[in-house]
Each structure stands twice: as structure tokens, then as C-alpha cells.
Motif scaffolding. Structure first.
Motif, PDB file in Angstrom:
ATOM      1  N   LEU A  93       0.802  -1.214   0.000  1.00  0.00           N
ATOM      2  CA  LEU A  93       0.000   0.000   0.000  1.00  0.00           C
ATOM      3  C   LEU A  93       0.839   1.271   0.000  1.00  0.00           C
ATOM      4  CD1 LEU A  93      -2.945  -0.859   2.442  1.00  0.00           C
ATOM      5  CD2 LEU A  93      -2.788  -1.207  -0.035  1.00  0.00           C
ATOM      6  N   ALA A  94       2.135   1.150   0.218  1.00  0.00           N
ATOM      7  CA  ALA A  94       2.994   2.334   0.146  1.00  0.00           C
ATOM      8  C   ALA A  94       3.094   2.866  -1.280  1.00  0.00           C
ATOM      9  CB  ALA A  94       4.390   2.012   0.684  1.00  0.00           C
ATOM     10  N   TYR A  95       2.860   1.998  -2.266  1.00  0.00           N
ATOM     11  CA  TYR A  95       2.854   2.421  -3.668  1.00  0.00           C
ATOM     12  C   TYR A  95       1.463   2.916  -4.026  1.00  0.00           C
ATOM     13  CZ  TYR A  95       7.361   0.095  -4.095  1.00  0.00           C
ATOM     14  OH  TYR A  95       8.673  -0.280  -3.934  1.00  0.00           O
ATOM     15  N   LEU A  96       1.372   4.125  -4.556  1.00  0.00           N
ATOM     16  CA  LEU A  96       0.077   4.753  -4.791  1.00  0.00           C
ATOM     17  C   LEU A  96      -0.793   3.926  -5.728  1.00  0.00           C
ATOM     18  CD1 LEU A  96      -1.731   7.176  -4.212  1.00  0.00           C
ATOM     19  CD2 LEU A  96      -0.626   8.384  -6.116  1.00  0.00           C
ATOM     20  N   ASP A  97      -0.237   3.390  -6.803  1.00  0.00           N
ATOM     21  CA  ASP A  97      -1.036   2.579  -7.718  1.00  0.00           C
ATOM     22  C   ASP A  97      -1.668   1.393  -7.001  1.00  0.00           C
ATOM     23  OD1 ASP A  97       1.092   3.902  -9.682  1.00  0.00           O
ATOM     24  OD2 ASP A  97      -0.581   3.214 -10.919  1.00  0.00           O
ATOM     25  N   GLU A  98      -0.895   0.706  -6.178  1.00  0.00           N
ATOM     26  CA  GLU A  98      -1.405  -0.466  -5.480  1.00  0.00           C
ATOM     27  C   GLU A  98      -2.402  -0.076  -4.394  1.00  0.00           C
ATOM     28  OE1 GLU A  98       1.688  -3.210  -4.339  1.00  0.00           O
ATOM     29  OE2 GLU A  98       2.664  -3.060  -6.303  1.00  0.00           O
ATOM     30  N   TYR A  99      -2.173   1.066  -3.792  1.00  0.00           N
ATOM     31  CA  TYR A  99      -3.083   1.570  -2.763  1.00  0.00           C
ATOM     32  C   TYR A  99      -4.454   1.875  -3.371  1.00  0.00           C
ATOM     33  CZ  TYR A  99      -4.777   4.694   0.975  1.00  0.00           C
ATOM     34  OH  TYR A  99      -5.512   5.293   1.964  1.00  0.00           O
ATOM     35  N   VAL A 100      -4.463   2.629  -4.461  1.00  0.00           N
ATOM     36  CA  VAL A 100      -5.724   3.005  -5.103  1.00  0.00           C
ATOM     37  C   VAL A 100      -6.458   1.765  -5.589  1.00  0.00           C
ATOM     38  CG1 VAL A 100      -6.762   4.247  -7.033  1.00  0.00           C
ATOM     39  CG2 VAL A 100      -4.915   5.302  -5.725  1.00  0.00           C
ATOM     40  N   PRO A 155      -1.657  10.889   2.516  1.00  0.00           N
ATOM     41  CA  PRO A 155      -2.532  11.966   3.013  1.00  0.00           C
ATOM     42  C   PRO A 155      -2.844  13.031   1.976  1.00  0.00           C
ATOM     43  CG  PRO A 155      -0.321  12.164   3.953  1.00  0.00           C
ATOM     44  CD  PRO A 155      -0.380  10.837   3.271  1.00  0.00           C
ATOM     45  N   ARG A 156      -1.918  13.314   1.075  1.00  0.00           N
ATOM     46  CA  ARG A 156      -2.177  14.361   0.073  1.00  0.00           C
ATOM     47  C   ARG A 156      -3.421  14.041  -0.738  1.00  0.00           C
ATOM     48  NH1 ARG A 156      -0.525  15.040  -5.370  1.00  0.00           N
ATOM     49  NH2 ARG A 156      -0.646  17.218  -6.044  1.00  0.00           N
ATOM     50  N   ALA A 157      -3.581  12.790  -1.108  1.00  0.00           N
ATOM     51  CA  ALA A 157      -4.720  12.393  -1.929  1.00  0.00           C
ATOM     52  C   ALA A 157      -5.925  11.958  -1.110  1.00  0.00           C
ATOM     53  CB  ALA A 157      -4.302  11.256  -2.870  1.00  0.00           C
ATOM     54  N   TYR A 158      -5.697  11.467   0.121  1.00  0.00           N
ATOM     55  CA  TYR A 158      -6.782  10.761   0.795  1.00  0.00           C
ATOM     56  C   TYR A 158      -7.174  11.286   2.174  1.00  0.00           C
ATOM     57  CZ  TYR A 158      -7.186   7.550  -2.992  1.00  0.00           C
ATOM     58  OH  TYR A 158      -7.444   7.030  -4.230  1.00  0.00           O
ATOM     59  N   TRP A 180      -9.408  15.029  -6.066  1.00  0.00           N
ATOM     60  CA  TRP A 180      -9.040  13.650  -6.407  1.00  0.00           C
ATOM     61  C   TRP A 180      -8.113  13.562  -7.615  1.00  0.00           C
ATOM     62  CZ3 TRP A 180     -10.603  10.418 -10.639  1.00  0.00           C
ATOM     63  CH2 TRP A 180     -10.311   9.046 -10.465  1.00  0.00           C
ATOM     64  N   TYR A 181      -8.528  14.090  -8.744  1.00  0.00           N
ATOM     65  CA  TYR A 181      -7.728  13.919  -9.957  1.00  0.00           C
ATOM     66  C   TYR A 181      -6.381  14.638  -9.875  1.00  0.00           C
ATOM     67  CZ  TYR A 181      -6.497  13.399 -14.845  1.00  0.00           C
ATOM     68  OH  TYR A 181      -5.841  13.072 -15.998  1.00  0.00           O
ATOM     69  N   PRO A 182      -6.329  15.908  -9.472  1.00  0.00           N
ATOM     70  CA  PRO A 182      -5.009  16.560  -9.354  1.00  0.00           C
ATOM     71  C   PRO A 182      -4.088  15.859  -8.353  1.00  0.00           C
ATOM     72  CG  PRO A 182      -6.758  18.196  -9.295  1.00  0.00           C
ATOM     73  CD  PRO A 182      -7.425  16.864  -9.191  1.00  0.00           C
ATOM     74  N   ALA A 183      -4.662  15.308  -7.292  1.00  0.00           N
ATOM     75  CA  ALA A 183      -3.839  14.679  -6.257  1.00  0.00           C
ATOM     76  C   ALA A 183      -3.232  13.359  -6.716  1.00  0.00           C
ATOM     77  CB  ALA A 183      -4.667  14.449  -4.992  1.00  0.00           C
ATOM     78  N   LEU A 184      -3.762  12.794  -7.807  1.00  0.00           N
ATOM     79  CA  LEU A 184      -3.266  11.502  -8.297  1.00  0.00           C
ATOM     80  C   LEU A 184      -2.388  11.652  -9.537  1.00  0.00           C
ATOM     81  CD1 LEU A 184      -6.409   9.209  -7.841  1.00  0.00           C
ATOM     82  CD2 LEU A 184      -4.440   9.468  -6.329  1.00  0.00           C
ATOM     83  N   GLN A 185      -1.735  12.783  -9.665  1.00  0.00           N
ATOM     84  CA  GLN A 185      -0.941  13.029 -10.876  1.00  0.00           C
ATOM     85  C   GLN A 185       0.255  12.086 -11.014  1.00  0.00           C
ATOM     86  OE1 GLN A 185       0.566  17.025 -10.820  1.00  0.00           O
ATOM     87  NE2 GLN A 185       1.343  16.877  -8.741  1.00  0.00           N
ATOM     88  N   GLU A 186       0.653  11.423  -9.931  1.00  0.00           N
ATOM     89  CA  GLU A 186       1.790  10.501 -10.004  1.00  0.00           C
ATOM     90  C   GLU A 186       1.369   9.080 -10.356  1.00  0.00           C
ATOM     91  OE1 GLU A 186       3.901  10.719  -6.330  1.00  0.00           O
ATOM     92  OE2 GLU A 186       4.343  12.859  -6.522  1.00  0.00           O
ATOM     93  N   ILE A 187       0.069   8.829 -10.462  1.00  0.00           N
ATOM     94  CA  ILE A 187      -0.384   7.470 -10.723  1.00  0.00           C
ATOM     95  C   ILE A 187      -0.243   7.139 -12.206  1.00  0.00           C
ATOM     96  CG2 ILE A 187      -2.846   7.795 -11.260  1.00  0.00           C
ATOM     97  CD1 ILE A 187      -3.305   5.682  -8.921  1.00  0.00           C
ATOM     98  N   GLY A 188      -0.128   5.865 -12.514  1.00  0.00           N
ATOM     99  CA  GLY A 188       0.214   5.456 -13.867  1.00  0.00           C
ATOM    100  C   GLY A 188      -0.777   5.872 -14.934  1.00  0.00           C
TER     101      GLY A 188
END
Length: 240
Positions: A93-100, A155-158, A180-188
Motif C-alpha cells: 500500500l505504500a505504492y500509490l497505484d497499489e493503494y488506489v 494523506p495528500r490524496a486521501y 481527487w484527480y489533481p492529487a493523483l498526478q503521479e499514478i500510472g
């Protein structure tokens, strides 16, 4: 009727057919592998990712939510195969993609009222017990006695959605959806709709917002028509 405004119905039908064909091709390679594949775990992970995105693409295209319920077990089976691949690569869950993705699957399980066996399979795949507060809040709606979590890994996204779950607050869900969308700019998949011929776009939906709204009984009247909120999923979860 198509739900996602960013692409045409024809685009989604083509994307759905292509994704299904690609998954079938990878599955055949994995099933027939006699040790020749150099990195079978890469194919297994791609199938898991694509099974998740296929369900969302079908939702974007306007398919009835009732037609998507059975896909959850298919996603979990692909997740299990991915995690069983060698070398092992547990969900982190430390990886944002896997967390989401983990939040999406748990949310879908709550919305679709997954049976006990499938729910336990999801928890086994997700792992990470006691690591993230929002994840544990959602899981606790169905499973008590797990290790509590004090940290919020992203925390930035959630942070807003975590507060929405704690306070059963529609205002916090609104804040979450706006960010939501701006906060996930690092996701694949961020901005993938801008890629050539759609760039593998499957639709932008905050499934976790619907999961929290359903699980915590938050009235969504004030945000159900906001961008990214999958109101038809929430409606299904409330009526199931």
C-alpha cells in the motif's frame, strides 16, 4: 447510456474488445508456459491491472452495474495469480497505484455485497493489515478485530476521504472529489486520455468515494453529480 464524457461510445467498445483480447492472449501464454517465459509475473500483473480497468471501462461505456458484479471474482482470481507468480511481489500500500487499486477492490466488494469467501480472498490478497487508516476503516465495516492503523499512507490524496469516513461527512467527500484527480498526478493512468488514440483510457472514477458513501451511509445528494463520482455504483450498493 455512456457515463464517461471524455471519449465516445465507439472508443469504449473498441477498447473493451481490445483489452479482453489482450487478457486472453496473456492468459494463454501463462497457461501454456513450460518454463520458457522469462518474466511470467509481468504478464500476470498486467492481466490483474487490465481486469480492473476492464470493469471500469465497461462502467464508463454505460453497461448496467448488475452486469459488472461477476467481474469482481475474475479480478480477484487475476490478483491471486499475480501474487503467486515467481518471484513473489506482495501488495504494498505504500505504492500509490497499489493503494488506489486496493481501495477500489475493497469498495467494489462492499458495494456488490461480495460473499464471505470472496471477501476473505480479497483481504488475503490485499494484506497490509494495520498499515493504513482509511483502508482499515473500510475493511472494518465488514471485518472486526483487525490490527488498528494510525497512519494514512497517502494523506495528500486521501486525507479528505479519511475524514469523510470518520465524520460521515458529505462536505469532506466533496473536498475529496474536487482534489481527487489533481492529487493523483503521479499514478500510472493519470492523463492517459491525452495519449495517442486514447492512450489506454478506461475512465476516471473515484470508486473509493462511492465505497465510503455506501459503507458509512453518507447521503450523496450534494455530490452525486460531481465529476468522478460513480453514482450508479453507489445507487447499486444502497439498493443491494
Amino acid at each position: 447510456m455512456k457515463r464517461e464524457p471524455l471519449m465516445t461510445e465507439a472508443y469504449f467498445q473498441e477498447a473493451i474488445a481490445y483489452t479482453r483480447s489482450t487478457i486472453t492472449g496473456r492468459t494463454q501464454k501463462l497457461d501454456n508456459d513450460k518454463g520458457q517465459l522469462k518474466k511470467p509475473q509481468v504478464l500476470a500483473h498486467a492481466n490483474f491491472r487490465d481486469q480492473c480497468e476492464l470493469l471500469i471501462a465497461r462502467y464508463s461505456a454505460g453497461e448496467p452495474v448488475s452486469a459488472l458484479v461477476g467481474d469482481l471474482e475474475t479480478i480477484v482470481s487475476a490478483w491471486e495469480r499475480c501474487l503467486a507468480s515467481s518471484p513473489p511481489s506482495p501488495n504494498d500500500l505504500a505504492y500509490l497505484d497499489e493503494y488506489v487499486r486496493s481501495l477500489w477492490i475493497v469498495s467494489l466488494a462492499l458495494i456488490f455485497r461480495a460473499d464471505d469467501a470472496l471477501w476473505q480472498r480479497i483481504l488475503a490478497c490485499a494484506g497490509n493489515e494495520g498499515r493504513d487508516r482509511l483502508f482499515e476503516r473500510l475493511v472494518a465495516r465488514r471485518t472486526a478485530g483487525r490490527q488498528p492503523a494510525t497512519a494514512l499512507l497517502h494523506p495528500r490524496a486521501y486525507a479528505f476521504l479519511d475524514q469523510a469516513a470518520e465524520k460521515t461527512s458529505a462536505d469532506e467527500v466533496i473536498r475529496f472529489l474536487k482534489a481527487w484527480y489533481p492529487a493523483l498526478q503521479e499514478i500510472g493512468w493519470h492523463d492517459c486520455h491525452k495519449g495517442p488514440e486514447g492512450g489506454g483510457f478506461f475512465g476516471y472514477w473515484a470508486i473509493e468515494a462511492a465505497g465510503v458513501a455506501v459503507a458509512f451511509g453518507i447521503d450523496d445528494a450534494s455530490f452525486r453529480d460531481m465529476p468522478y463520482y460513480p453514482k450508479d455504483l453507489a445507487d447499486h450498493g444502497r439498493s443491494a
